[in-house]
Design a protein around this motif. Structure first.
Motif, PDB file in Angstrom:
ATOM      1  N   ARG A   1      -5.741  -0.193  -3.595  1.00  0.00           N
ATOM      2  CA  ARG A   1      -5.669   1.268  -3.495  1.00  0.00           C
ATOM      3  C   ARG A   1      -5.981   1.932  -4.833  1.00  0.00           C
ATOM      4  NH1 ARG A   1      -6.525   1.930   1.724  1.00  0.00           N
ATOM      5  NH2 ARG A   1      -4.747   1.379   3.066  1.00  0.00           N
ATOM      6  N   ALA A   2      -5.593   1.288  -5.926  1.00  0.00           N
ATOM      7  CA  ALA A   2      -5.912   1.843  -7.238  1.00  0.00           C
ATOM      8  C   ALA A   2      -7.419   1.852  -7.468  1.00  0.00           C
ATOM      9  CB  ALA A   2      -5.210   1.044  -8.337  1.00  0.00           C
TER      10      ALA A   2
ATOM     11  N   ARG B   1     -10.253  -4.949   0.098  1.00  0.00           N
ATOM     12  CA  ARG B   1     -10.594  -3.525   0.037  1.00  0.00           C
ATOM     13  C   ARG B   1     -11.374  -3.100   1.279  1.00  0.00           C
ATOM     14  NH1 ARG B   1     -12.992  -5.064  -5.462  1.00  0.00           N
ATOM     15  NH2 ARG B   1     -11.171  -5.151  -6.853  1.00  0.00           N
TER      16      ARG B   1
ATOM     17  N   GLY C   1     -13.072   6.666  -3.415  1.00  0.00           N
ATOM     18  CA  GLY C   1     -12.315   6.518  -2.191  1.00  0.00           C
ATOM     19  C   GLY C   1     -12.730   5.281  -1.419  1.00  0.00           C
TER      20      GLY C   1
ATOM     21  N   GLU D   1      -9.675   2.201  -5.104  1.00  0.00           N
ATOM     22  CA  GLU D   1     -10.175   3.327  -4.311  1.00  0.00           C
ATOM     23  C   GLU D   1     -10.002   4.639  -5.060  1.00  0.00           C
ATOM     24  OE1 GLU D   1      -9.291   1.608   0.204  1.00  0.00           O
ATOM     25  OE2 GLU D   1      -7.983   3.133  -0.671  1.00  0.00           O
ATOM     26  N   ARG D   2      -8.843   4.811  -5.693  1.00  0.00           N
ATOM     27  CA  ARG D   2      -8.593   6.067  -6.408  1.00  0.00           C
ATOM     28  C   ARG D   2      -9.510   6.203  -7.623  1.00  0.00           C
ATOM     29  NH1 ARG D   2      -3.259   4.582  -5.250  1.00  0.00           N
ATOM     30  NH2 ARG D   2      -2.909   3.834  -7.368  1.00  0.00           N
ATOM     31  N   PHE D   3      -9.766   5.095  -8.307  1.00  0.00           N
ATOM     32  CA  PHE D   3     -10.618   5.157  -9.490  1.00  0.00           C
ATOM     33  C   PHE D   3     -12.059   5.453  -9.099  1.00  0.00           C
ATOM     34  CE2 PHE D   3     -13.216   3.786 -12.974  1.00  0.00           C
ATOM     35  CZ  PHE D   3     -12.457   4.032 -14.111  1.00  0.00           C
TER      36      PHE D   3
ATOM     37  N   ASP E   1      -2.976   3.437 -12.911  1.00  0.00           N
ATOM     38  CA  ASP E   1      -1.673   4.082 -12.928  1.00  0.00           C
ATOM     39  C   ASP E   1      -0.597   3.026 -12.685  1.00  0.00           C
ATOM     40  OD1 ASP E   1      -2.930   6.503 -13.247  1.00  0.00           O
ATOM     41  OD2 ASP E   1      -2.777   7.088 -11.141  1.00  0.00           O
TER      42      ASP E   1
END
Length: 402
Positions: free
Chosen positions: A74-75, A103, A82, A77-79, A211
């Motif tokens: 998920r990190a 992923r 999406g 995807e955020r970086f 994060d």
């Protein structure tokens, strides 16, 4: 390695705790599942067990939780842009390849998997074309190692195909500035990744941690990584299939404070991490410490215009220096006349290539340069420095005997 048709379903089962997914140590092995009751550690059973690359010794079995795996995915995807569509060209028994599968699964569509027995630029260009043509507006991604990117950039059709991806994750081995410059000039969107099996894959992108992940440089100059993506333990798999955690000073803490104490050297400037190579790789020559990674990054940009496509720095024993610096190089398609003429003489080629360096390049430099057909690499694309040293010793011994 062959990917079983039910791998996506097996990923689903392991993420909800119904099984433990076991990845083989090498590409010839088979993916298996184990009953969580075989876990003999405290707390919940891990979701995934895989092996480190063994680049610094014997491979270790690493246990990763479902939380560590999905937090990493998920990190990513955020970086990036999406959830998206993925092209898989890395072996899934390594964390980088497995993360592409994960992923893609979390994004709701299986990846397009390379069917080629080994990576070629031509197969890459052919296989990614349908993926890029049918994305329905979703971002498109792939994950490569530097050796693969070198080959792509040497092939116009593959380069054009690579430029169609929204982002290309690049990691697994040292990345030369010259390679990044060439990729940027060709219109490729490269994201540099740093991580390992023990961090569920890359956890530092373009020098900045995810994060929840913190990066610390120790007094010895090595990198510590802390956060929820870090593995719970190294493990031992018994003859009866039981899985037992193994204490190691390399993995400490618990929960979100789990820390992997790496053997990688690094520095942080303005919040951006630079990886400088491994402690294990340092060459001591004449009492001076030489980082092969740093020297490779210096030499390749200077030598590329003369037809050198790749450089790997190693050493051979020397009575005077202790270790003498040697470089293995792979030639590009069009080496200049002098380089082509000197390929059979490591000493003369070394002297010629040193003479091409500007005065600003100081320090210890390779005395001999050996031309090889392929730079020695491990299965995931990491440089095989042990095999490189053996190659250098064998070649130079043969030259001396003649």
């Amino acid at each position: 390695m062959p990917i079983p048709h039910d791998l996506p379903a097996a990923i689903d089962r392991t993420l909800i705790g119904e099984s433990i997914l076991l990845l083989p140590q090498d590409r010839s092995g088979s993916i298996a599942e184990a009953d969580p009751a075989l876990w003999l550690g405290s707390g919940p059973a891990p979701a995934l067990i895989l092996h480190t690359s063994g680049s610094t010794g014997a491979a270790k079995a690493v246990a990763l939780s479902a939380d560590a795996l999905t937090t990493s995915a998920r990190a990513t995807e955020r970086f990036l842009a999406g959830p998206g569509r993925w092209y898989l060209t890395l072996p899934v028994n390594h964390i980088a390849g497995f993360q592409v599968e994960l992923r893609a699964r979390l994004a709701g569509a299986d990846p397009v998997r390379s069917s080629a027995p080994s990576f070629t630029a031509a197969a890459f260009a052919e296989e990614v074309a349908p993926l890029l043509a049918r994305t329905d507006g979703a971002p498109t991604y792939t994950s490569l190692v530097p050796t693969q990117l070198h080959r792509i950039l040497a092939d116009p059709a593959a380069t054009k195909a690579a430029a169609g991806f929204t982002a290309i994750l690049l990691g697994g081995a040292a990345i030369s500035p010259a390679l990044l410059t060439a990729a940027e000039a060709a219109g490729l969107s490269i994201v540099r990744t740093y991580g390992m099996s023990e961090t569920a894959g890359g956890c530092v992108y373009d020098g900045r941690p995810f994060d929840g992940v913190s990066v610390t440089i120790t007094d010895a100059g090595t990198i510590d990584l802390t956060g929820p993506v870090v593995a719970g333990a190294y493990v031992r798999i018994g003859p009866d299939g039981t899985i037992t955690p193994v204490d190691s000073p390399a993995l400490t803490g618990s929960g979100a404070t789990r820390t992997i104490h790496t053997s990688d050297l690094g520095r942080i400037e303005n919040g951006v991490l630079s990886v400088l190579g491994r402690v294990d790789d340092i060459i001591v020559s004449g009492g001076t410490n030489v980082s092969p990674h740093a020297l490779e990054a210096t030499l390749l940009p200077q030598w590329q215009s003369h037809g050198i496509a790749e450089v790997l720095v190693t050493s051979v024993p020397d009575d005077e220096w202790g270790q003498r610096i040697v470089a293995l190089v792979r030639l590009g398609a069009d080496p200049d006349d002098a380089v082509a003429r000197l390929t059979r003489s490591p000493v003369e080629l070394g002297a010629h290539l040193r003479g091409l360096l500007p005065e600003s390049v100081g320090g210890l430099l390779p005395r001999e340069v050996i031309v090889v057909d392929e730079i020695p690499n491990r299965s995931i694309g990491k440089p095989d420095r042990r095999r490189a040293a053996e190659t250098a010793r064998n070649v130079l011994s043969s030259v001396t005997e003649k």
